[in-house]
Design a protein around this motif. Structure first.
Motif, PDB file in Angstrom:
ATOM      1  N   PRO A  72      -5.015  58.357 -40.718  1.00  0.00           N
ATOM      2  CA  PRO A  72      -4.261  58.633 -39.497  1.00  0.00           C
ATOM      3  C   PRO A  72      -4.841  59.824 -38.722  1.00  0.00           C
ATOM      4  CG  PRO A  72      -3.034  59.323 -41.446  1.00  0.00           C
ATOM      5  CD  PRO A  72      -4.293  58.716 -41.932  1.00  0.00           C
ATOM      6  N   TYR A  73      -4.361  59.954 -37.487  1.00  0.00           N
ATOM      7  CA  TYR A  73      -4.805  61.007 -36.568  1.00  0.00           C
ATOM      8  C   TYR A  73      -4.642  62.400 -37.160  1.00  0.00           C
ATOM      9  CZ  TYR A  73      -4.300  64.439 -32.837  1.00  0.00           C
ATOM     10  OH  TYR A  73      -4.407  65.569 -32.059  1.00  0.00           O
ATOM     11  N   THR A  74      -5.692  63.215 -37.038  1.00  0.00           N
ATOM     12  CA  THR A  74      -5.533  64.664 -37.243  1.00  0.00           C
ATOM     13  C   THR A  74      -6.171  65.380 -36.056  1.00  0.00           C
ATOM     14  OG1 THR A  74      -7.608  64.920 -38.457  1.00  0.00           O
ATOM     15  CG2 THR A  74      -5.613  64.565 -39.787  1.00  0.00           C
ATOM     16  N   THR A  75      -5.652  66.554 -35.763  1.00  0.00           N
ATOM     17  CA  THR A  75      -6.148  67.322 -34.615  1.00  0.00           C
ATOM     18  C   THR A  75      -7.629  67.624 -34.745  1.00  0.00           C
ATOM     19  OG1 THR A  75      -4.053  68.516 -34.814  1.00  0.00           O
ATOM     20  CG2 THR A  75      -5.602  69.312 -33.152  1.00  0.00           C
ATOM     21  N   ASP A  76      -8.028  68.157 -35.907  1.00  0.00           N
ATOM     22  CA  ASP A  76      -9.391  68.665 -35.974  1.00  0.00           C
ATOM     23  C   ASP A  76     -10.444  67.574 -35.899  1.00  0.00           C
ATOM     24  OD1 ASP A  76      -8.071  68.385 -38.355  1.00  0.00           O
ATOM     25  OD2 ASP A  76      -8.857  70.215 -39.306  1.00  0.00           O
ATOM     26  N   ALA A  77     -10.212  66.436 -36.558  1.00  0.00           N
ATOM     27  CA  ALA A  77     -11.209  65.358 -36.500  1.00  0.00           C
ATOM     28  C   ALA A  77     -11.351  64.838 -35.069  1.00  0.00           C
ATOM     29  CB  ALA A  77     -10.815  64.226 -37.439  1.00  0.00           C
ATOM     30  N   HIS A  78     -10.214  64.569 -34.422  1.00  0.00           N
ATOM     31  CA  HIS A  78     -10.272  64.006 -33.069  1.00  0.00           C
ATOM     32  C   HIS A  78     -10.798  65.005 -32.039  1.00  0.00           C
ATOM     33  CE1 HIS A  78      -8.102  60.660 -34.786  1.00  0.00           C
ATOM     34  NE2 HIS A  78      -8.301  60.002 -33.661  1.00  0.00           N
ATOM     35  N   ALA A  79     -10.336  66.245 -32.150  1.00  0.00           N
ATOM     36  CA  ALA A  79     -10.770  67.245 -31.156  1.00  0.00           C
ATOM     37  C   ALA A  79     -12.282  67.459 -31.258  1.00  0.00           C
ATOM     38  CB  ALA A  79     -10.012  68.553 -31.364  1.00  0.00           C
ATOM     39  N   ALA A  80     -12.807  67.508 -32.474  1.00  0.00           N
ATOM     40  CA  ALA A  80     -14.249  67.724 -32.646  1.00  0.00           C
ATOM     41  C   ALA A  80     -15.034  66.571 -32.020  1.00  0.00           C
ATOM     42  CB  ALA A  80     -14.582  67.842 -34.136  1.00  0.00           C
ATOM     43  N   ALA A  81     -14.610  65.342 -32.309  1.00  0.00           N
ATOM     44  CA  ALA A  81     -15.353  64.174 -31.833  1.00  0.00           C
ATOM     45  C   ALA A  81     -15.272  64.038 -30.316  1.00  0.00           C
ATOM     46  CB  ALA A  81     -14.801  62.917 -32.504  1.00  0.00           C
ATOM     47  N   VAL A  82     -14.074  64.160 -29.773  1.00  0.00           N
ATOM     48  CA  VAL A  82     -13.915  63.960 -28.326  1.00  0.00           C
ATOM     49  C   VAL A  82     -14.629  65.064 -27.556  1.00  0.00           C
ATOM     50  CG1 VAL A  82     -12.278  63.763 -26.418  1.00  0.00           C
ATOM     51  CG2 VAL A  82     -11.718  62.732 -28.632  1.00  0.00           C
ATOM     52  N   ALA A  83     -14.490  66.300 -28.023  1.00  0.00           N
ATOM     53  CA  ALA A  83     -15.150  67.410 -27.321  1.00  0.00           C
ATOM     54  C   ALA A  83     -16.661  67.191 -27.303  1.00  0.00           C
ATOM     55  CB  ALA A  83     -14.814  68.742 -28.004  1.00  0.00           C
ATOM     56  N   LYS A  84     -17.199  66.722 -28.436  1.00  0.00           N
ATOM     57  CA  LYS A  84     -18.654  66.530 -28.522  1.00  0.00           C
ATOM     58  C   LYS A  84     -19.125  65.473 -27.526  1.00  0.00           C
ATOM     59  CE  LYS A  84     -22.313  65.630 -31.882  1.00  0.00           C
ATOM     60  NZ  LYS A  84     -22.884  64.332 -31.539  1.00  0.00           N
ATOM     61  N   VAL A  85     -18.457  64.316 -27.520  1.00  0.00           N
ATOM     62  CA  VAL A  85     -18.966  63.215 -26.702  1.00  0.00           C
ATOM     63  C   VAL A  85     -18.767  63.480 -25.205  1.00  0.00           C
ATOM     64  CG1 VAL A  85     -16.941  61.677 -26.814  1.00  0.00           C
ATOM     65  CG2 VAL A  85     -19.228  60.696 -26.620  1.00  0.00           C
ATOM     66  N   VAL A  86     -17.672  64.099 -24.813  1.00  0.00           N
ATOM     67  CA  VAL A  86     -17.494  64.349 -23.374  1.00  0.00           C
ATOM     68  C   VAL A  86     -18.413  65.484 -22.891  1.00  0.00           C
ATOM     69  CG1 VAL A  86     -15.129  63.451 -23.275  1.00  0.00           C
ATOM     70  CG2 VAL A  86     -15.477  65.905 -23.498  1.00  0.00           C
ATOM     71  N   LYS A  87     -18.726  66.408 -23.787  1.00  0.00           N
ATOM     72  CA  LYS A  87     -19.649  67.492 -23.438  1.00  0.00           C
ATOM     73  C   LYS A  87     -21.075  66.950 -23.320  1.00  0.00           C
ATOM     74  CE  LYS A  87     -19.529  72.315 -24.839  1.00  0.00           C
ATOM     75  NZ  LYS A  87     -19.155  73.129 -25.995  1.00  0.00           N
ATOM     76  N   ASP A  88     -21.484  66.167 -24.320  1.00  0.00           N
ATOM     77  CA  ASP A  88     -22.843  65.600 -24.305  1.00  0.00           C
ATOM     78  C   ASP A  88     -23.070  64.760 -23.055  1.00  0.00           C
ATOM     79  OD1 ASP A  88     -23.349  66.820 -26.671  1.00  0.00           O
ATOM     80  OD2 ASP A  88     -23.236  65.008 -27.925  1.00  0.00           O
ATOM     81  N   ASN A  89     -22.015  64.119 -22.566  1.00  0.00           N
ATOM     82  CA  ASN A  89     -22.170  63.226 -21.406  1.00  0.00           C
ATOM     83  C   ASN A  89     -21.707  63.868 -20.099  1.00  0.00           C
ATOM     84  OD1 ASN A  89     -23.072  60.429 -22.501  1.00  0.00           O
ATOM     85  ND2 ASN A  89     -21.571  61.198 -23.968  1.00  0.00           N
ATOM     86  N   ASP A  90     -21.304  65.138 -20.168  1.00  0.00           N
ATOM     87  CA  ASP A  90     -20.877  65.895 -18.988  1.00  0.00           C
ATOM     88  C   ASP A  90     -19.844  65.130 -18.146  1.00  0.00           C
ATOM     89  OD1 ASP A  90     -20.763  68.064 -17.320  1.00  0.00           O
ATOM     90  OD2 ASP A  90     -22.632  67.632 -16.259  1.00  0.00           O
ATOM     91  N   ALA A  91     -18.742  64.754 -18.820  1.00  0.00           N
ATOM     92  CA  ALA A  91     -17.672  64.015 -18.139  1.00  0.00           C
ATOM     93  C   ALA A  91     -17.024  64.863 -17.063  1.00  0.00           C
ATOM     94  CB  ALA A  91     -16.624  63.588 -19.156  1.00  0.00           C
ATOM     95  N   SER A  92     -16.633  64.215 -15.976  1.00  0.00           N
ATOM     96  CA  SER A  92     -16.011  64.943 -14.879  1.00  0.00           C
ATOM     97  C   SER A  92     -14.488  64.995 -15.022  1.00  0.00           C
ATOM     98  CB  SER A  92     -16.400  64.273 -13.565  1.00  0.00           C
ATOM     99  OG  SER A  92     -15.618  64.754 -12.524  1.00  0.00           O
ATOM    100  N   ILE A  93     -13.919  63.834 -15.373  1.00  0.00           N
ATOM    101  CA  ILE A  93     -12.454  63.735 -15.512  1.00  0.00           C
ATOM    102  C   ILE A  93     -12.161  63.138 -16.881  1.00  0.00           C
ATOM    103  CG2 ILE A  93     -10.381  62.514 -14.656  1.00  0.00           C
ATOM    104  CD1 ILE A  93     -11.595  62.671 -11.843  1.00  0.00           C
TER     105      ILE A  93
END
Lengths: 323, 257
Positions: A72-93
């Protein structure tokens, strides 16, 4: 330059939650206005097979991280993954659900990405190339228009407010390595409530009871009406504080702020704290014996009568109409 | 046990909120200010933890001079000392700048656990606790309705839609409190008298070495859309008649069932 409208898909037990399709449809709309791509992050376990489904709701590209740590969802696993992928791809929104999960995840991302966010939005649009988010504040006693100056511009969308729109797009699926480090939280147990119970924060229709219900046993008549309408049962603070209903059912300034299509208030006088929490409902029905009750000032349809007679009669009528 | 509880002063839940004509904010005239109700659950849990495990409770708050009343309320409930961050730039800060200022103040203090309310009932942003946890590099559990501490092990229960999760993490961590966690105590009269003598440190942005640069801002505030006047139903004046009329209107006019 930052580009693309992204969403964080929300999953439960290996399937997308409805709010994910609301996020995808909204991302499509914003991406079209900007002439950019709509992308999704899917973090889950054994989800490669369903990831492409998001194309049906307008997502051009789905970034998938498949790892047992996500379910199930945990903060640290999801936050690490999402932050990495949106940063690597320079998401705007970046759009996230204002669900229990999203309200835990999104501000952690705000911290990780040193950006800003509009919480619990009921409307989002593009103005001058930027995201403009509209959200209730003071539990709906007023509304704020929020702009975020850093990127990604994060907005959490209130479930059940944004329409789901199917699209002819076919989403491309790509996997990414979430780079999970040391995880500090784990879920020991998931205690499920009775099956079929709809949470007031996600319900299309809410049948709510207040002090006028007179006791916990009388909520049975609201449960019956709710069952016919496919509705959730809510409660005012008075009913919750009296111990008649669970805290998770409370609607109001110190409970949940809701925006269903239909809110049926039974035996609720309409204290300002309660009105604040439900006044953004599309249609409001009030059933109360007291014609002077403040709830009638907010109601689209008012019934001045004994709820113990009206509610069962309404249940019968709805059965006939919907049967 | 070094326990921190963050509190915010907010308009009372009964306050009528009026937006200023230019949309720049709310009219603060005539508002009664109280401790954010969710922060009360955090303060109460902090005090219960101290009573069980020993240690002390430090209250940290950002706000103008009047916020001192809320700090004193928490001290009167039983906390030992306070930190009052009062800086015109920070008093109107967004969630990120608020959390950054709290983090800077808390970094200078010993701490094992930090309590925040799950959201403040004014801006309703529900962000500060989690940003604070990230900036301090500690885990968070949000919307907590039950908490147990055993050594450095933390077990917390939080609701999600249709279920409750039992989550395990470790100290130090940030807990955001929600209704159900406890019943906040009232400040006693001796408590109120004692609170007047308890130490409260004053800080501003410069002293904390933080900037008040906002990442997000409320560009405009507007009153809620007015609702058109409603219909009072009176078909043949029996409960059954009214119920039938309502069902028909919901089906045919509102089209919501």
């Amino acid at each position: 330059m930052a580009k693309g409208v992204w969403i964080v898909a929300e999953l439960r037990d290996g399937a997308f939650r409805k709010v994910t399709f609301e996020l995808a449809s909204t991302a499509r709309k914003l991406a079209d206005q900007l002439g950019e791509e709509a992308c999704a992050v899917v973090c889950g376990s054994g989800v490669a097979g369903i990831a492409g489904e998001l194309g049906k709701y307008g997502i051009d590209k789905v970034y998938v991280a498949d790892n047992a740590a996500f379910e199930p969802y945990t903060t640290d696993a999801h936050a690490a993954a999402v932050a990495k992928v949106v940063k690597d791809n320079d998401a705007s929104i970046l759009l996230v659900a204002a669900s229990f999960q999203g309200k835990d995840l999104a501000p952690r991302l705000v911290g990780k990405l040193a950006t800003g966010m509009a919480s619990d939005c009921t409307d989002v649009k593009i103005a001058d190339g930027k995201l403009l988010a509209v959200r209730p504040m003071y539990a709906g006693k007023c509304f704020g228009e929020i702009v975020v100056s850093a990127t990604p511009q994060i907005a959490a969308l209130r479930p059940n407010v944004f329409p789901i729109v199917e699209s002819a797009k076919a989403g491309a699926v790509e996997t990414f390595d979430p780079g999970l480090g040391d995880l500090k939280t784990k879920v020991l147990e998931v205690q499920k409530e009775e099956s079929g119970k709809i949470d007031v924060s996600e319900a299309n229709i809410i049948v709510s009871g207040g002090r006028g219900m007179k006791g916990p046993e009388n909520f049975a008549i609201l449960e019956e009406l709710a069952a016919v309408l496919g509705a959730a049962v809510g409660a005012s603070r008075a009913a919750v504080d009296a111990g008649w209903r669970a805290q998770s059912d409370q609607v109001g300034q110190t409970g949940k702020v809701v925006s269903p299509n239909l809110y049926i208030a039974c035996g609720i006088s309409g204290a300002i704290q309660h009105l604040a929490g439900m006044s953004s409902s599309k249609y409001i029905v009030a059933v109360n014996k007291d014609p002077e009750a403040p709830i009638f000032q907010k109601a689209d349809y008012g019934l001045v009568d004994d709820l113990f007679k009206v509610v069962p009669a309404l249940t019968q009528e709805c059965k006939k109409l919907l049967g | 046990m070094n326990i921190i509880a963050c509190v915010k002063q907010v308009p009372d839940t009964e306050a009528q909120i009026k937006v200023k004509a230019d949309g720049s904010g709310i009219d603060e005239g005539g508002i009664k200010w109280v401790m954010n109700p969710y922060d009360e659950f955090g303060v109460e849990e902090a005090l219960k933890l101290k009573e069980k495990l020993g240690g002390d409770v430090t209250i940290v708050s950002i706000g103008p001079a009047r916020a001192m009343e809320t700090i004193r309320t928490a001290l009167a409930m039983g906390a030992e000392k306070g930190v009052h961050i009062d800086d015109p730039a920070l008093n109107a800060a967004d969630a990120y700048a608020t959390a950054a200022a709290l983090a800077a103040a808390i970094k200078g203090l010993p701490y094992d656990i930090i309590f925040c309310g799950q959201r403040a009932i004014d801006d309703d942003s529900a962000q500060v606790g989690a940003i604070l946890a990230e900036l301090l590099g500690v885990p968070q559990v949000t919307f907590v309705t039950k908490l147990e501490i055993d050594g450095t092990k933390v077990k917390a229960v939080r609701p999600i839609e249709g279920a409750q999760l039992v989550i395990e993490t470790s100290l130090p961590c940030v807990i955001t409190a929600t209704k159900g966690l406890n019943e906040p105590r009232y400040a006693s009269l001796p408590g109120i008298m004692k609170a007047k003598k308890k130490p409260v440190d004053a800080k501003n942005a410069a002293a904390l070495g933080v900037s008040a640069d906002a990442k997000s801002k409320v560009a405009k505030m507007v009153p809620p859309p007015a609702r058109p006047p409603g219909k009072i139903l009176c078909a043949d004046d029996t409960p059954e008649g009214k119920a039938a009329e309502l069902a028909k209107l919901l089906r045919e006019e509102a089209k919501v069932i």
